[in-house]
Design a protein around this motif. Sequence first.
Motif, mmCIF file in Angstrom:
data_model
loop_
_atom_site.group_PDB
_atom_site.id
_atom_site.type_symbol
_atom_site.label_atom_id
_atom_site.label_comp_id
_atom_site.label_asym_id
_atom_site.label_seq_id
_atom_site.Cartn_x
_atom_site.Cartn_y
_atom_site.Cartn_z
ATOM 1 N N TYR A 1 -92.247 -43.334 76.194
ATOM 2 C CA TYR A 1 -93.253 -44.258 76.723
ATOM 3 C C TYR A 1 -94.642 -43.864 76.224
ATOM 4 N N SER A 2 -94.979 -42.598 76.374
ATOM 5 C CA SER A 2 -96.315 -42.131 76.005
ATOM 6 C C SER A 2 -96.581 -42.307 74.516
ATOM 7 N N TYR B 1 -97.077 -46.079 73.798
ATOM 8 C CA TYR B 1 -98.327 -46.580 74.369
ATOM 9 C C TYR B 1 -99.532 -46.052 73.589
ATOM 10 N N LEU C 1 -96.131 -42.249 86.380
ATOM 11 C CA LEU C 1 -94.967 -42.550 85.548
ATOM 12 C C LEU C 1 -93.653 -42.005 86.119
ATOM 13 N N ARG D 1 -90.326 -40.390 79.505
ATOM 14 C CA ARG D 1 -91.775 -40.233 79.613
ATOM 15 C C ARG D 1 -92.407 -40.046 78.235
ATOM 16 N N LYS E 1 -102.854 -43.594 85.786
ATOM 17 C CA LYS E 1 -102.843 -42.950 84.476
ATOM 18 C C LYS E 1 -102.922 -41.431 84.651
ATOM 19 N N ALA F 1 -92.629 -44.328 88.778
ATOM 20 C CA ALA F 1 -92.286 -45.629 88.210
ATOM 21 C C ALA F 1 -90.872 -45.612 87.632
ATOM 22 N N ILE F 2 -90.531 -44.552 86.923
ATOM 23 C CA ILE F 2 -89.182 -44.424 86.352
ATOM 24 C C ILE F 2 -88.146 -44.399 87.471
ATOM 25 N N ILE G 1 -92.606 -49.551 78.310
ATOM 26 C CA ILE G 1 -91.463 -49.286 79.199
ATOM 27 C C ILE G 1 -90.176 -49.764 78.539
ATOM 28 N N SER H 1 -99.519 -39.555 93.902
ATOM 29 C CA SER H 1 -99.437 -40.906 93.351
ATOM 30 C C SER H 1 -99.728 -41.942 94.432
ATOM 31 N N ILE I 1 -98.201 -51.924 78.595
ATOM 32 C CA ILE I 1 -97.396 -51.101 79.502
ATOM 33 C C ILE I 1 -95.970 -51.629 79.562
#
Length: 228
Positions: A75-76, A79, A51, A72, A113, A54-55, A26, A142, A22
């Motif tokens: 990142y995806s 990951y 996410l 996003r 997630k 988090a951003i 990022i 969230s 993770i």
Amino acid sequence: MNRYEVLIFDWDGTLVDSIGRIVESIRVAARSCDLPQRDDAAIKGIIGLALPEAIAVLYPEVSDVAQVEVFRQRYSEHYLALEAQPSALYPGVAQALQAFRDAGYLLAVATGKGRRGLDRVLMGQGWEDFFDITRCADETASKPDPLMLHEILAYCGKRPEQALMVGDSVFDLQMAQRAGVDSVAVAYGAQSLDVLQQCRPRMAINRFAELGTWLRSAAGSEVNAYVG
């Protein structure tokens, strides 16, 4: 009789050793968006959030919706590439979860997630039908909003005092507090025990296998939980 009837687990950093991936993802996303790098502590501090949230915490200066979407996506993509070889379960997790099921606990997942990501990893473990219910950040509020836990309890037909939340972030423990659910802090995940203890969990564990020992004590009677 067991004191708790529903065991609710966070995923990343609690059941699965994925924190390093993770953090790396990022960083890659930030570079692709020409954003400054954040240190490990800052990134680990947002693990558990959905996410987009988090951003927003890491980069409050980013208000452009298109830039957030690029972040996003990057990142995806990274990951998912790392997860071509799935992150490993922490030692003792598979045995303990099976033992909890055998002992009669209802098992749930409450994770930051997305649904597609969780379904993919559950399939990789052969756990498509293992948990009684799972809730993901893109289908509800969230963390630390307690809605995830309210939904899990409603599905299971249980009261807050019959449930236990196990997690490695303050967002897990704050969510539990707001839902009136007891919590156990995981000291081997994303955030330090000093930080987690501020949320006043019922217990802290250094290995997942310790959870079974504590549950037996909390129940006041023997259950067949794996303790390692």
